[in-house]
Design a protein around this motif. Structure first.
Motif, PDB file in Angstrom:
ATOM      1  N   PRO A  81       0.799  -1.236   0.000  1.00  0.00           N
ATOM      2  CA  PRO A  81       0.000   0.000   0.000  1.00  0.00           C
ATOM      3  C   PRO A  81       0.826   1.276   0.000  1.00  0.00           C
ATOM      4  O   PRO A  81       0.305   2.345  -0.344  1.00  0.00           O
ATOM      5  N   ASN A  82       2.100   1.192   0.371  1.00  0.00           N
ATOM      6  CA  ASN A  82       2.943   2.388   0.382  1.00  0.00           C
ATOM      7  C   ASN A  82       3.730   2.581  -0.906  1.00  0.00           C
ATOM      8  O   ASN A  82       4.479   3.555  -1.044  1.00  0.00           O
ATOM      9  N   ALA A  83       3.577   1.656  -1.842  1.00  0.00           N
ATOM     10  CA  ALA A  83       4.284   1.746  -3.111  1.00  0.00           C
ATOM     11  C   ALA A  83       3.436   2.515  -4.132  1.00  0.00           C
ATOM     12  O   ALA A  83       2.224   2.670  -3.987  1.00  0.00           O
ATOM     13  N   ARG A  84       4.100   2.979  -5.169  1.00  0.00           N
ATOM     14  CA  ARG A  84       3.423   3.596  -6.315  1.00  0.00           C
ATOM     15  C   ARG A  84       3.275   2.515  -7.376  1.00  0.00           C
ATOM     16  O   ARG A  84       4.256   1.976  -7.876  1.00  0.00           O
ATOM     17  N   LYS A 103     -10.404   2.530  -8.180  1.00  0.00           N
ATOM     18  CA  LYS A 103     -11.229   3.432  -7.377  1.00  0.00           C
ATOM     19  C   LYS A 103     -12.259   2.652  -6.578  1.00  0.00           C
ATOM     20  O   LYS A 103     -12.490   2.928  -5.397  1.00  0.00           O
ATOM     21  N   ARG A 104     -12.854   1.661  -7.210  1.00  0.00           N
ATOM     22  CA  ARG A 104     -13.868   0.831  -6.544  1.00  0.00           C
ATOM     23  C   ARG A 104     -13.264   0.078  -5.354  1.00  0.00           C
ATOM     24  O   ARG A 104     -13.905  -0.101  -4.327  1.00  0.00           O
ATOM     25  N   ALA A 105     -12.016  -0.354  -5.509  1.00  0.00           N
ATOM     26  CA  ALA A 105     -11.333  -1.085  -4.435  1.00  0.00           C
ATOM     27  C   ALA A 105     -10.677  -0.148  -3.423  1.00  0.00           C
ATOM     28  O   ALA A 105     -10.052  -0.614  -2.475  1.00  0.00           O
ATOM     29  N   ARG A 106     -10.806   1.156  -3.640  1.00  0.00           N
ATOM     30  CA  ARG A 106     -10.224   2.175  -2.761  1.00  0.00           C
ATOM     31  C   ARG A 106      -8.712   2.025  -2.647  1.00  0.00           C
ATOM     32  O   ARG A 106      -8.132   2.173  -1.569  1.00  0.00           O
ATOM     33  N   LEU A 107      -8.101   1.770  -3.781  1.00  0.00           N
ATOM     34  CA  LEU A 107      -6.639   1.654  -3.846  1.00  0.00           C
ATOM     35  C   LEU A 107      -6.098   2.904  -4.536  1.00  0.00           C
ATOM     36  O   LEU A 107      -5.972   2.964  -5.763  1.00  0.00           O
ATOM     37  N   ALA A 108      -5.776   3.880  -3.729  1.00  0.00           N
ATOM     38  CA  ALA A 108      -5.369   5.186  -4.260  1.00  0.00           C
ATOM     39  C   ALA A 108      -3.943   5.189  -4.785  1.00  0.00           C
ATOM     40  O   ALA A 108      -3.506   6.178  -5.374  1.00  0.00           O
ATOM     41  N   ASN A 109      -3.207   4.103  -4.568  1.00  0.00           N
ATOM     42  CA  ASN A 109      -1.809   4.077  -4.995  1.00  0.00           C
ATOM     43  C   ASN A 109      -1.623   3.506  -6.399  1.00  0.00           C
ATOM     44  O   ASN A 109      -0.498   3.271  -6.829  1.00  0.00           O
ATOM     45  N   ILE A 110      -2.725   3.283  -7.128  1.00  0.00           N
ATOM     46  CA  ILE A 110      -2.626   2.814  -8.510  1.00  0.00           C
ATOM     47  C   ILE A 110      -2.731   3.995  -9.463  1.00  0.00           C
ATOM     48  O   ILE A 110      -3.659   4.799  -9.383  1.00  0.00           O
ATOM     49  N   GLU A 111      -1.780   4.076 -10.365  1.00  0.00           N
ATOM     50  CA  GLU A 111      -1.745   5.100 -11.407  1.00  0.00           C
ATOM     51  C   GLU A 111      -1.784   4.403 -12.756  1.00  0.00           C
ATOM     52  O   GLU A 111      -1.050   3.442 -12.978  1.00  0.00           O
TER      53      GLU A 111
END
Length: 206
Positions: A81-84, A103-111
């Motif tokens: 979770p702390n990785a980009r 977004k649905r999984a609330r994983l804000a670290n995915i670009e």
């Protein structure tokens, strides 16, 4: 070549569908669509990859090359979770779906990025870890170039899955011939999982 999931702008109807998959022990409710790789299931090769890979680095840049609707990127982001996490695909629809599923999984670290955008980021930051079910069906020479483009920025390890029938063993030998260290870490259902590391500097060898 007829249109395939690696078309930048797929002509197949954008008919959305909902699915639930358990990916490395975590259940995800996702949206998929026609015109992307393995749109209605968790591909067997991806399942084998996710079975055998070790946990990725806790931080740094982690890359999923050929993300499709995003299963590997979701796994990377959950594990670290702390990785980009950079999810890369030439297919515009795949990128859109991965963005929605993150977004649905609330994983804000995915670009999400195009290959060109992703390579520019990789060049700047280096790749701490890469997981991929690469698009083997683009052909041997384009696949080789794709892997070289990404692996040149490896600071850690790349884990890729390739079907034995589609040249996994010869690909491993070719990568070794390019100077990479290659180890087979798993094999199941006709698929090989290969760990690929950049060669050690000459001063550190021996």
């Amino acid at each position: 070549m007829s249109e395939h999931y690696f078309s930048p702008d797929p002509a197949a109807p954008d008919k959305r569908s909902e699915h639930s998959f358990t990916i490395r022990g975590t259940r995800f409710d996702i949206t998929s669509s026609g015109g992307v790789f393995s749109h209605d299931r968790l591909d067997k090769g991806t399942q084998v990859l996710l079975k055998y890979v070790i946990d990725p680095p806790e931080d740094g840049l982690l890359v999923d090359v050929g993300c499709g609707w995003g299963p590997i990127a979701l796994a990377l982001a959950t594990a670290s979770p702390n990785a980009r996490v950079l999810a890369v695909d030439v297919n515009e629809r795949a990128r859109e779906l991965t963005r929605e599923n993150a977004k649905r999984a609330r994983l804000a670290n995915i670009e999400v990025a195009t290959p060109e955008e992703g390579l520019a980021i990789a060049k700047e930051h280096g790749i701490a870890g890469l997981w991929s079910n690469p698009p083997v069906r683009i052909g041997k020479d384009p696949l080789h170039q794709l892997l070289l483009d990404w692996f040149q920025y490896l600071t850690g390890t790349a884990s890729i899955v390739v079907s034995k029938n589609l040249g996994a063993d010869s690909l491993g030998s070719w990568l070794q011939g390019q100077g990479y260290e290659v180890e087979r870490i798993g094999s199941s259902g006709g698929f090989r999982v290969l760990d690929v590391s950049a060669p050690r500097p000459q001063s550190l060898q021996g």
